[in-house]
Design a protein around this motif. Structure first.
Motif, PDB file in Angstrom:
ATOM      1  N   ILE A 107     -34.336 139.588 -73.686  1.00 41.98           N
ATOM      2  CA  ILE A 107     -33.625 139.537 -72.409  1.00 41.98           C
ATOM      3  C   ILE A 107     -32.273 139.162 -72.272  1.00 41.98           C
ATOM      4  O   ILE A 107     -31.428 139.687 -71.836  1.00 41.98           O
ATOM      5  CB  ILE A 107     -34.434 138.623 -71.602  1.00 41.98           C
ATOM      6  N   VAL A 108     -32.021 138.071 -73.102  1.00 42.91           N
ATOM      7  CA  VAL A 108     -30.513 137.278 -73.098  1.00 42.91           C
ATOM      8  C   VAL A 108     -29.746 138.343 -73.812  1.00 42.91           C
ATOM      9  O   VAL A 108     -28.615 138.721 -73.262  1.00 42.91           O
ATOM     10  CB  VAL A 108     -30.643 136.215 -74.153  1.00 42.91           C
ATOM     11  N   ALA A 162     -26.512 139.828 -71.649  1.00 44.54           N
ATOM     12  CA  ALA A 162     -25.162 139.386 -72.299  1.00 44.54           C
ATOM     13  C   ALA A 162     -24.465 141.077 -72.494  1.00 44.54           C
ATOM     14  O   ALA A 162     -23.205 140.853 -72.191  1.00 44.54           O
ATOM     15  CB  ALA A 162     -25.415 138.711 -73.674  1.00 44.54           C
ATOM     16  N   GLU A 163     -25.220 141.793 -72.994  1.00 44.87           N
ATOM     17  CA  GLU A 163     -24.368 142.947 -73.311  1.00 44.87           C
ATOM     18  C   GLU A 163     -24.047 143.677 -72.016  1.00 44.87           C
ATOM     19  O   GLU A 163     -22.671 144.095 -72.019  1.00 44.87           O
ATOM     20  CB  GLU A 163     -25.410 144.033 -74.117  1.00 44.87           C
ATOM     21  N   GLU A 185     -29.483 135.757 -65.221  1.00 44.09           N
ATOM     22  CA  GLU A 185     -28.452 136.601 -64.875  1.00 44.09           C
ATOM     23  C   GLU A 185     -27.686 135.870 -63.678  1.00 44.09           C
ATOM     24  O   GLU A 185     -26.317 135.914 -63.534  1.00 44.09           O
ATOM     25  CB  GLU A 185     -28.700 138.133 -64.364  1.00 44.09           C
ATOM     26  N   LYS A 186     -28.339 135.094 -63.034  1.00 45.66           N
ATOM     27  CA  LYS A 186     -27.715 134.451 -61.719  1.00 45.66           C
ATOM     28  C   LYS A 186     -26.792 133.449 -62.276  1.00 45.66           C
ATOM     29  O   LYS A 186     -25.685 132.897 -61.964  1.00 45.66           O
ATOM     30  CB  LYS A 186     -28.915 133.762 -60.995  1.00 45.66           C
ATOM     31  N   LEU A 187     -27.431 132.662 -63.534  1.00 42.64           N
ATOM     32  CA  LEU A 187     -26.383 131.471 -64.116  1.00 42.64           C
ATOM     33  C   LEU A 187     -25.179 132.093 -64.721  1.00 42.64           C
ATOM     34  O   LEU A 187     -24.179 131.618 -64.638  1.00 42.64           O
ATOM     35  CB  LEU A 187     -27.641 130.964 -65.260  1.00 42.64           C
ATOM     36  N   ILE A 188     -25.510 133.485 -65.509  1.00 41.22           N
ATOM     37  CA  ILE A 188     -24.216 133.975 -65.969  1.00 41.22           C
ATOM     38  C   ILE A 188     -23.289 134.196 -65.092  1.00 41.22           C
ATOM     39  O   ILE A 188     -22.011 133.960 -65.159  1.00 41.22           O
ATOM     40  CB  ILE A 188     -24.853 135.294 -66.805  1.00 41.22           C
ATOM     41  N   ASP A 217     -40.986 136.714 -68.136  1.00 34.70           N
ATOM     42  CA  ASP A 217     -39.845 137.358 -68.394  1.00 34.70           C
ATOM     43  C   ASP A 217     -38.958 137.828 -67.128  1.00 34.70           C
ATOM     44  O   ASP A 217     -37.889 137.624 -67.311  1.00 34.70           O
ATOM     45  CB  ASP A 217     -40.135 138.643 -69.037  1.00 34.70           C
ATOM     46  N   VAL A 218     -39.591 138.129 -66.016  1.00 29.23           N
ATOM     47  CA  VAL A 218     -38.774 138.603 -64.945  1.00 29.23           C
ATOM     48  C   VAL A 218     -38.117 137.564 -64.473  1.00 29.23           C
ATOM     49  O   VAL A 218     -36.908 137.441 -63.798  1.00 29.23           O
ATOM     50  CB  VAL A 218     -39.948 139.274 -63.850  1.00 29.23           C
TER      51      VAL A 218
END
Length: 157
Positions: free
Chosen positions: A15-16, A20-21, A140-143, A132-133
């Motif tokens: 997931i990361v 990230a990609e 994604e929110k943190l990114i 996982d969800v």
């Protein structure tokens, strides 16, 4: 910004990498010689199998503004101290506001386990698709939050 993953037994590596990609962020996966990983996207650093070797290596290479994925509260506390954003593989964000409480709970739980004469304590519950969800949404929110702060500080937003 870089992402560092304490990847020993981390169920969220795929997931990361996917997220990230999507945002073109480089990842470093850190593992010990008992959990060697391979990746087409991430850099993989394998460290000796000594106690906490992965943790110390991760902390030595992360910087302010980086994102760290770890289930270890001690690693989280040190990464927060360096100004990194830190998330648990469950999706819970570690913050300066909650880390002291989490460390205290860990200490009290360890103390209770030591005083108990039971030889076997029940481990964590089985990892689910819902986990996982939840992690993917929170990560994604943190990114996005970290990227917006990074952009604001550099004057690009």
């Amino acid at each position: 910004m870089q992402i560092f993953v304490d990847a020993d037994a981390c169920p969220a590596v795929d997931i990361v990498e996917t997220i990230a990609e999507k945002y073109n962020i480089s990842i470093t996966l850190l593992c010990d010689t008992n959990h060697i990983l391979y990746s087409d996207y991430s850099e993989v650093i394998v460290v000796g199998a000594g106690a906490d070797a992965v943790d110390y290596k991760l902390i030595s290479i992360c910087h302010k503004g980086d994102v760290v994925v770890s289930q270890d509260y001690g690693v989280a506390a040190m990464a927060l101290g360096k100004g990194a954003y830190v998330i648990h593989q469950s999706g819970k964000w570690y913050t300066n506001e909650n880390i002291d409480q989490m460390l205290m709970e860990r200490h009290l739980n360890k103390k209770a386990r030591r005083s108990s004469h039971k030889n076997h304590m029940k481990g964590p519950r089985k990892h689910t698709e819902e986990d996982d969800v939840r992690f993917a949404q929170s990560f994604e929110k943190l990114i996005l939050m970290a990227k917006s702060k990074e952009g604001a500080q550099s004057g690009t937003i």
